[in-house]
Design an enzyme around this catalytic site. Sequence first.
Site: not given
Length: 303
Positions: A176, A247, A270
Amino acid sequence: MNPSESPLYPAVGAFLRYIKVQRQLSPLTCESYERQLEILISMSDEIGISDWEQLDAPKVRMLLVRSKRAGLGESSRALRMSALRSFLDWQVSQGNRMANPAKGISTPRTSKHLPQNLDVDEVDKLLDIDSKDPLAVRDRAMLETMYGAGLRVSELVGINIRHVDMVTGEVWVVGKGSKERRLPLGRTALTWLEKWLVFRADLSCEDDALFISNKGKRISVRNVQKRFAEWGLKQGVSSHIHPHKLRHSFATHLLESSGDLRGVQELLGHSSMSTTQIYTHLDFQHLATVYDAAHPRAKRGKS
């Protein structure tokens, strides 16, 4: 009236181009924002708004109430307000308005549904695929890579052959926000990748994609989801199998074995530790125990 014919649409169109081209948000996010903002345009037209400057806090609340009366659920209303808030923030940044009237308006609190994970025995059962069929070998290689590195499905389908280093046992992925990370792969994943690459070498493909469909094109997210679900049924796993569950299982099993929250955060990609805490369903008591044991100021009352 078609939303694109509304006098409110040009500003929304410019915002959508901004998030697609400059911010490079994912296609799914852009589609979601476009859908929600087009609905908001229609709703705003209905209450007599012909210019975004006319939208004030009471009218934002009116849009929220109308959404609720239309039967929109909490999470969908929160998504709609998020799209509106982002659009109005952008208008402020462009100098088109002084303040964002949606800023101080609370949206419905959505309950966090923690994804279920597979236990180790279920993972072993799912991955016990022993076949010489090229597609079965490909699917096991995908499953092993997904579970072995804790990838997002978008990261899995985006892997090119050059992104895998069979010597060091690492894979390079783009997550991301276009954040890159290099991840270790286990021996089993590497073994099945080697088997798949033998078949892959005999197939023609339009690009360097590691995982391709039977038509020779980069495998799609939808195809991965479909194949994983089919293997769950074939292998007799009781729960529905989808990429996110693998995941989450990776994160849960790794955390249970190591207790290293920071390491799991890095592997998952993250940006926030709080995301990892929720994702791996850690409870506060565990964190408090770690704090009390490790922090020099935690041992209150002791001298």
